[in-house]
Design a protein around this motif. Structure first.
Motif, mmCIF file in Angstrom:
data_model
loop_
_atom_site.group_PDB
_atom_site.id
_atom_site.type_symbol
_atom_site.label_atom_id
_atom_site.label_comp_id
_atom_site.label_asym_id
_atom_site.label_seq_id
_atom_site.Cartn_x
_atom_site.Cartn_y
_atom_site.Cartn_z
ATOM 1 N N GLY A 111 0.817 -1.202 0.000
ATOM 2 C CA GLY A 111 0.000 0.000 0.000
ATOM 3 C C GLY A 111 0.850 1.249 0.000
ATOM 4 N N ARG A 112 2.181 1.072 -0.181
ATOM 5 C CA ARG A 112 3.088 2.212 -0.208
ATOM 6 C C ARG A 112 2.816 3.049 -1.455
ATOM 7 N N ALA A 113 2.713 4.361 -1.277
ATOM 8 C CA ALA A 113 2.424 5.253 -2.397
ATOM 9 C C ALA A 113 3.593 5.284 -3.370
ATOM 10 N N HIS A 114 3.290 5.506 -4.653
ATOM 11 C CA HIS A 114 4.355 5.628 -5.640
ATOM 12 C C HIS A 114 5.215 6.852 -5.315
ATOM 13 N N GLY A 115 6.519 6.674 -5.392
ATOM 14 C CA GLY A 115 7.450 7.750 -5.071
ATOM 15 C C GLY A 115 8.833 7.197 -4.825
ATOM 16 N N ASN A 116 9.671 7.993 -4.166
ATOM 17 C CA ASN A 116 11.067 7.635 -3.959
ATOM 18 C C ASN A 116 11.238 6.341 -3.174
ATOM 19 N N ALA A 117 10.457 6.173 -2.117
ATOM 20 C CA ALA A 117 10.597 4.968 -1.295
ATOM 21 C C ALA A 117 10.212 3.721 -2.074
ATOM 22 N N LYS A 118 9.132 3.799 -2.825
ATOM 23 C CA LYS A 118 8.704 2.630 -3.594
ATOM 24 C C LYS A 118 9.729 2.289 -4.676
ATOM 25 N N LYS A 154 11.513 -1.637 -5.900
ATOM 26 C CA LYS A 154 12.064 -1.665 -7.251
ATOM 27 C C LYS A 154 11.025 -1.290 -8.305
ATOM 28 N N CYS A 155 10.057 -0.432 -7.940
ATOM 29 C CA CYS A 155 9.070 0.033 -8.914
ATOM 30 C C CYS A 155 9.748 1.028 -9.860
ATOM 31 N N ARG A 156 9.541 0.862 -11.149
ATOM 32 C CA ARG A 156 10.195 1.718 -12.145
ATOM 33 C C ARG A 156 9.172 2.462 -13.005
ATOM 34 N N CYS A 157 8.022 2.763 -12.431
ATOM 35 C CA CYS A 157 7.032 3.547 -13.153
ATOM 36 C C CYS A 157 7.525 4.999 -13.253
ATOM 37 N N PRO A 158 6.973 5.806 -14.178
ATOM 38 C CA PRO A 158 7.440 7.192 -14.346
ATOM 39 C C PRO A 158 7.378 8.021 -13.058
ATOM 40 N N ILE A 159 6.343 7.829 -12.264
ATOM 41 C CA ILE A 159 6.200 8.601 -11.023
ATOM 42 C C ILE A 159 7.348 8.291 -10.068
ATOM 43 N N CYS A 160 7.642 6.996 -9.884
ATOM 44 C CA CYS A 160 8.701 6.600 -8.961
ATOM 45 C C CYS A 160 10.078 7.032 -9.473
ATOM 46 N N CYS A 161 10.297 6.910 -10.785
ATOM 47 C CA CYS A 161 11.592 7.309 -11.352
ATOM 48 C C CYS A 161 11.833 8.804 -11.172
ATOM 49 N N LYS A 162 10.802 9.613 -11.421
ATOM 50 C CA LYS A 162 10.951 11.061 -11.270
ATOM 51 C C LYS A 162 11.182 11.431 -9.807
ATOM 52 N N ALA A 163 10.442 10.790 -8.904
ATOM 53 C CA ALA A 163 10.609 11.091 -7.479
ATOM 54 C C ALA A 163 12.017 10.751 -7.011
#
Length: 267
Positions: free
Chosen positions: A6-13, A18-27
């Motif tokens: 349930g962790r929000a997409h961002g730097n921690a995720k 290892k999430c590599r979606c655009p939101i996480c990469c930008k964060a």
């Protein structure tokens, strides 16, 4: 099997799951840029802007490193970090606008490494799965591995295939793997028939053995095991058949690329 926190997409995720979606990469990029700028700025200014430091401390909180723990890891006063984040409420003072450069640098030096993360923090389970599965492929039974980890057998069964694990579990498995990967399970007391059964289970489930992994690949979700010594080349597929191991994705792709021109000419 655990698949989400349930962790929000961002730097921690980005770092923990290892999430590599655009939101996480930008964060992740924004976080690193902010941190590096703040470190460079703090090397020569008598006082520095507190906002980048405040953002960094809050970002650490997303990794499960609370501000009190961050202060202790940095070797700075908890009172100073409290004022940085919340101000001095009894006196009606706003959060600090500036901080001393030495304080800034100490806090900015705290990173969300495995040693700093809390034991209950959920992280990507790739390396944990691969290490346990490789040990089973050697002949270590799941019951024996669970015993050595002091883990309930049912929980072990979930861990060996889990997408996410806790930091404490990862550390335990890493230590166990380092201890056992060169040890013959039968010589260590595992009955021969049970070791053989463990190996058969590993083969049937496509679990890669120890020799298929380089150490630096174990925790990389993008890495593939080298079953044959030639995986990823046309030669690899024939070796898969010879050793009776299902053909891996890199070998299938290599074989496909080799035959593609022939198909094109035939068309």
């Amino acid at each position: 099997m655990s698949t989400t926190t349930g962790r929000a997409h961002g730097n921690a995720k980005y770092h923990l799951e290892k999430c590599r979606c655009p939101i996480c990469c930008k964060a992740a990029r924004d976080y690193e840029n902010n941190r590096y700028r703040a470190i460079a700025y703090g090397r020569w200014q008598p006082f520095v802007d507190a906002e980048p430091v405040r953002q960094h401390v809050r970002a650490l909180g997303e990794f499960g490193i609370g501000w009190i723990r961050a202060a202790k890891l940095a070797g700075v006063s908890t009172g100073g970090v409290s004022k940085l984040l919340y101000g001095d409420r009894p006196r009606g003072l706003e959060p600090s606008r500036r901080v001393r450069p030495e304080t800034a640098l100490k806090l900015l030096a705290v990173e969300p490494t495995l040693d700093n993360l809390g034991d209950r923090t959920a992280i990507d389970g790739t390396g944990t799965r691969r290490r346990l599965q490789a040990l089973v492929a050697m002949g270590w039974t799941q019951s024996e591995l669970a015993r050595r980890m002091q883990m309930n057998r049912a929980n072990f069964g979930k861990t060996i295939v889990s997408e996410l694990v806790e930091v404490a579990t990862f550390k335990t498995v890493r230590r166990l793997y380092d201890e056992l990967w060169r040890t013959d399970p039968v010589a260590a007391g595992v009955p021969e028939h049970r070791a053989t059964a463990a190996r058969q289970i590993a083969v049937s489930r496509g679990w890669a053995p120890v020799g298929a992994w380089d150490d630096e690949q174990l925790d990389d979700p993008e890495a593939w095991p080298d079953w044959t010594g030639w995986c990823g080349t046309p030669k690899g597929r024939s070796i898969h058949y010879r050793i009776k191991v299902p053909v891996c994705a890199p070998c299938r792709q290599a074989a496909s690329q080799q035959t593609a021109p022939d198909h094109k000419e035939a068309a």
